[in-house]
Design a protein around this motif. Structure first.
Motif, PDB file in Angstrom:
ATOM      1  N   LYS A  90       0.820  -1.213   0.000  1.00  0.00           N
ATOM      2  CA  LYS A  90       0.000   0.000   0.000  1.00  0.00           C
ATOM      3  C   LYS A  90       0.859   1.270   0.000  1.00  0.00           C
ATOM      4  CE  LYS A  90      -4.168  -1.777   0.104  1.00  0.00           C
ATOM      5  NZ  LYS A  90      -5.163  -1.521  -0.965  1.00  0.00           N
ATOM      6  N   LEU A  91       2.136   1.107   0.297  1.00  0.00           N
ATOM      7  CA  LEU A  91       3.084   2.220   0.212  1.00  0.00           C
ATOM      8  C   LEU A  91       3.798   2.235  -1.131  1.00  0.00           C
ATOM      9  CD1 LEU A  91       4.625   1.760   3.764  1.00  0.00           C
ATOM     10  CD2 LEU A  91       3.291   3.751   3.035  1.00  0.00           C
ATOM     11  N   GLY A  92       3.437   1.274  -1.997  1.00  0.00           N
ATOM     12  CA  GLY A  92       4.107   1.161  -3.281  1.00  0.00           C
ATOM     13  C   GLY A  92       5.438   0.442  -3.204  1.00  0.00           C
ATOM     14  N   ILE A  93       5.664  -0.307  -2.104  1.00  0.00           N
ATOM     15  CA  ILE A  93       6.938  -0.993  -1.878  1.00  0.00           C
ATOM     16  C   ILE A  93       6.765  -2.483  -2.155  1.00  0.00           C
ATOM     17  CG2 ILE A  93       8.686  -1.569  -0.153  1.00  0.00           C
ATOM     18  CD1 ILE A  93       7.940   1.061   1.279  1.00  0.00           C
ATOM     19  N   SER A  94       7.575  -3.027  -3.038  1.00  0.00           N
ATOM     20  CA  SER A  94       7.511  -4.457  -3.356  1.00  0.00           C
ATOM     21  C   SER A  94       8.203  -5.258  -2.266  1.00  0.00           C
ATOM     22  CB  SER A  94       8.176  -4.729  -4.702  1.00  0.00           C
ATOM     23  OG  SER A  94       9.570  -4.466  -4.619  1.00  0.00           O
ATOM     24  N   GLU A  95       7.904  -6.554  -2.223  1.00  0.00           N
ATOM     25  CA  GLU A  95       8.493  -7.390  -1.177  1.00  0.00           C
ATOM     26  C   GLU A  95      10.009  -7.475  -1.292  1.00  0.00           C
ATOM     27  OE1 GLU A  95       8.026 -11.896  -1.891  1.00  0.00           O
ATOM     28  OE2 GLU A  95       6.182 -11.034  -2.706  1.00  0.00           O
ATOM     29  N   GLU A  96      10.547  -7.277  -2.495  1.00  0.00           N
ATOM     30  CA  GLU A  96      12.009  -7.298  -2.654  1.00  0.00           C
ATOM     31  C   GLU A  96      12.669  -6.129  -1.937  1.00  0.00           C
ATOM     32  OE1 GLU A  96       9.879  -7.523  -5.155  1.00  0.00           O
ATOM     33  OE2 GLU A  96      10.112  -9.625  -5.758  1.00  0.00           O
ATOM     34  N   ASN A  97      11.895  -5.083  -1.645  1.00  0.00           N
ATOM     35  CA  ASN A  97      12.439  -3.902  -0.980  1.00  0.00           C
ATOM     36  C   ASN A  97      12.026  -3.805   0.489  1.00  0.00           C
ATOM     37  OD1 ASN A  97      13.899  -2.759  -3.179  1.00  0.00           O
ATOM     38  ND2 ASN A  97      11.951  -2.212  -4.114  1.00  0.00           N
ATOM     39  N   ILE A  98      11.623  -4.941   1.045  1.00  0.00           N
ATOM     40  CA  ILE A  98      11.384  -5.025   2.496  1.00  0.00           C
ATOM     41  C   ILE A  98      12.645  -5.589   3.139  1.00  0.00           C
ATOM     42  CG2 ILE A  98      10.003  -6.003   4.353  1.00  0.00           C
ATOM     43  CD1 ILE A  98       7.713  -6.334   2.331  1.00  0.00           C
ATOM     44  N   ASN A  99      13.205  -4.875   4.089  1.00  0.00           N
ATOM     45  CA  ASN A  99      14.348  -5.347   4.858  1.00  0.00           C
ATOM     46  C   ASN A  99      13.814  -6.022   6.114  1.00  0.00           C
ATOM     47  OD1 ASN A  99      16.138  -3.976   3.033  1.00  0.00           O
ATOM     48  ND2 ASN A  99      15.650  -2.075   4.118  1.00  0.00           N
ATOM     49  N   TRP A 100      13.959  -7.337   6.206  1.00  0.00           N
ATOM     50  CA  TRP A 100      13.461  -8.084   7.355  1.00  0.00           C
ATOM     51  C   TRP A 100      14.577  -8.240   8.383  1.00  0.00           C
ATOM     52  CZ3 TRP A 100       8.388  -8.744   7.346  1.00  0.00           C
ATOM     53  CH2 TRP A 100       7.711  -8.852   6.120  1.00  0.00           C
ATOM     54  N   VAL A 101      14.305  -7.955   9.644  1.00  0.00           N
ATOM     55  CA  VAL A 101      15.271  -8.190  10.712  1.00  0.00           C
ATOM     56  C   VAL A 101      14.607  -9.045  11.789  1.00  0.00           C
ATOM     57  CG1 VAL A 101      16.524  -6.053  10.285  1.00  0.00           C
ATOM     58  CG2 VAL A 101      14.678  -6.072  11.954  1.00  0.00           C
ATOM     59  N   GLU A 102      15.401  -9.819  12.478  1.00  0.00           N
ATOM     60  CA  GLU A 102      14.858 -10.703  13.511  1.00  0.00           C
ATOM     61  C   GLU A 102      14.507  -9.900  14.758  1.00  0.00           C
ATOM     62  OE1 GLU A 102      15.741 -14.950  15.702  1.00  0.00           O
ATOM     63  OE2 GLU A 102      17.442 -13.707  15.111  1.00  0.00           O
ATOM     64  N   ALA A 103      13.269  -9.992  15.175  1.00  0.00           N
ATOM     65  CA  ALA A 103      12.803  -9.325  16.392  1.00  0.00           C
ATOM     66  C   ALA A 103      12.349 -10.393  17.379  1.00  0.00           C
ATOM     67  CB  ALA A 103      11.647  -8.377  16.078  1.00  0.00           C
ATOM     68  N   VAL A 104      13.175 -10.684  18.387  1.00  0.00           N
ATOM     69  CA  VAL A 104      12.761 -11.583  19.452  1.00  0.00           C
ATOM     70  C   VAL A 104      11.969 -10.783  20.469  1.00  0.00           C
ATOM     71  CG1 VAL A 104      14.742 -13.090  19.058  1.00  0.00           C
ATOM     72  CG2 VAL A 104      14.903 -11.277  20.781  1.00  0.00           C
ATOM     73  N   SER A 105      11.312 -11.472  21.403  1.00  0.00           N
ATOM     74  CA  SER A 105      10.393 -10.786  22.318  1.00  0.00           C
ATOM     75  C   SER A 105      11.075  -9.660  23.089  1.00  0.00           C
ATOM     76  CB  SER A 105       9.776 -11.794  23.285  1.00  0.00           C
ATOM     77  OG  SER A 105       8.950 -12.702  22.594  1.00  0.00           O
ATOM     78  N   ALA A 106      12.324  -9.865  23.489  1.00  0.00           N
ATOM     79  CA  ALA A 106      12.991  -8.893  24.358  1.00  0.00           C
ATOM     80  C   ALA A 106      13.473  -7.642  23.635  1.00  0.00           C
ATOM     81  CB  ALA A 106      14.166  -9.561  25.066  1.00  0.00           C
ATOM     82  N   ASN A 107      13.599  -7.687  22.295  1.00  0.00           N
ATOM     83  CA  ASN A 107      14.173  -6.516  21.624  1.00  0.00           C
ATOM     84  C   ASN A 107      13.167  -5.732  20.784  1.00  0.00           C
ATOM     85  OD1 ASN A 107      13.919  -7.842  19.119  1.00  0.00           O
ATOM     86  ND2 ASN A 107      16.057  -8.486  19.065  1.00  0.00           N
ATOM     87  N   ARG A 108      11.896  -6.086  20.860  1.00  0.00           N
ATOM     88  CA  ARG A 108      10.925  -5.412  19.993  1.00  0.00           C
ATOM     89  C   ARG A 108      10.791  -3.928  20.326  1.00  0.00           C
ATOM     90  NH1 ARG A 108       6.488 -10.239  20.444  1.00  0.00           N
ATOM     91  NH2 ARG A 108       6.859  -9.733  22.631  1.00  0.00           N
ATOM     92  N   GLU A 109      10.610  -3.598  21.608  1.00  0.00           N
ATOM     93  CA  GLU A 109      10.496  -2.175  21.963  1.00  0.00           C
ATOM     94  C   GLU A 109      11.782  -1.402  21.664  1.00  0.00           C
ATOM     95  OE1 GLU A 109       9.353  -4.353  24.732  1.00  0.00           O
ATOM     96  OE2 GLU A 109       7.384  -4.312  23.792  1.00  0.00           O
ATOM     97  N   PRO A 110      12.964  -1.907  22.045  1.00  0.00           N
ATOM     98  CA  PRO A 110      14.188  -1.163  21.720  1.00  0.00           C
ATOM     99  C   PRO A 110      14.375  -0.936  20.221  1.00  0.00           C
ATOM    100  CG  PRO A 110      14.654  -2.784  23.416  1.00  0.00           C
ATOM    101  CD  PRO A 110      13.256  -3.048  22.944  1.00  0.00           C
ATOM    102  N   PHE A 111      14.059  -1.919  19.401  1.00  0.00           N
ATOM    103  CA  PHE A 111      14.202  -1.751  17.958  1.00  0.00           C
ATOM    104  C   PHE A 111      13.342  -0.595  17.458  1.00  0.00           C
ATOM    105  CE2 PHE A 111      15.767  -6.103  16.186  1.00  0.00           C
ATOM    106  CZ  PHE A 111      16.928  -5.974  16.917  1.00  0.00           C
ATOM    107  N   ILE A 112      12.109  -0.513  17.976  1.00  0.00           N
ATOM    108  CA  ILE A 112      11.202   0.561  17.554  1.00  0.00           C
ATOM    109  C   ILE A 112      11.700   1.901  18.091  1.00  0.00           C
ATOM    110  CG2 ILE A 112       8.855   1.474  17.757  1.00  0.00           C
ATOM    111  CD1 ILE A 112       7.941  -1.493  17.994  1.00  0.00           C
TER     112      ILE A 112
END
Length: 288
Positions: A90-112
């Protein structure tokens, strides 16, 4: 706005990543195709406008949870991943341009909070404590905490059987807090997949987290484990965002509701978690 991908958390996580990648093709169907849609109406200065202009987005998700977020041979896969693709499109971004990073339970808030991700979609329960430091779009799914035991265990049938017993869960998670309040002897690790070996060797009698996560682990290890009892909590899964980014939160809620209506939500479910779990009507997003 490009960010560097984060490394996996240690050698143990890397080993588990390889294991789950080998098994990833067994649980999900073919992911539905999501076509990016160009949007020209975003207000200047909004997160939506910035992401659309950059043409890429960074999303945190789980890498070790079959059905919802698993790092497969071709990258992350699962229901949470498909929800991320719908939002990106919906932002016009294809899946090839999604950068996925591992978010475990303990680091979700710090990452944001640190701006290392644009959002987190990672079996992320909305609660008031978390809403003090991050914002949530959704919920987009209602899970419930349950129990995983060895398939031949007849002693654990409900949450009351966990009182005083060693039970594995994940640091920083809502299920771990619930177990402590219940009176279980909580054994903590960083990912739910790392709870399986202690369960196998008898160091713990059960693993407890959301029923959908446990169903994925049981399905991936067919015949070895079973999910027992009825869910004893309600866990509304939300999409974590920067605190007070109200415009972005409301826009994502709009996207979620559109996905319910146009069938893309159910298509994402059917191709991933729906291979094991029945479809249920999604909850209405909370526009707090």
């Amino acid at each position: 706005m490009k960010r560097t991908r984060l490394s996996l958390l240690g050698l143990a996580a890397a080993s588990m990543l390889a294991l789950t990648a080998c098994a990833s093709g067994d649980l999900g169907g073919s992911a539905p195709e999501v076509t990016p849609e160009s949007e020209d109406t975003f207000e200047a200065g909004t997160t939506m406008a910035e992401l659309a202009e950059a043409g890429e987005i960074t999303i945190g998700t789980k890498f070790d949870q079959p059905l919802f977020g698993l790092n497969g041979l071709d990258g992350p896969e699962g229901f949470d991943v498909e929800i991320g693709k719908i939002i990106a499109a919906k932002l016009g971004i294809s899946e090839e341009n999604i950068n996925w990073v591992e978010a475990v339970s303990a680091n979700r808030e710090p990452f944001i909070q640190n701006g290392e991700v644009d959002m987190v979609i990672a079996t992320y329960t909305i609660n008031d404590k978390r809403k003090e430091v991050v914002s949530f779009a959704g919920p987009y799914y209602m899970a419930g905490q349950s129990i995983l035991t060895l398939s031949d265990n007849e002693d654990i049938t409900s949450e009351q059987d966990l009182v005083g017993q060693p039970v594995c869960s994940v640091t920083g998670s809502t299920p771990a807090a619930n177990l402590t309040e219940l009176g279980a002897n909580v054994v903590l690790t960083d990912t739910y997949s790392n709870c399986l070996e202690p369960l196998r060797n008898g160091a713990v009698v059960a693993v407890s987290t959301d029923n959908v996560i446990l169903a994925g682990l049981a399905a991936q290890n067919e015949g070895e484990f079973k999910v027992v009892g009825e869910p004893f909590t309600e866990e509304p899964y939300g999409i974590g965002l920067a605190l007070d980014d109200t415009d972005f939160r409301m826009w994502i809620n709009d996207v979620l509701e559109e996905s319910y209506e146009d069938g893309s939500y159910q298509a994402a479910w059917d191709a991933t978690a729906g291979t094991v779990l029945p479809f249920v009507t999604p909850p209405t997003p909370d526009r707090y």
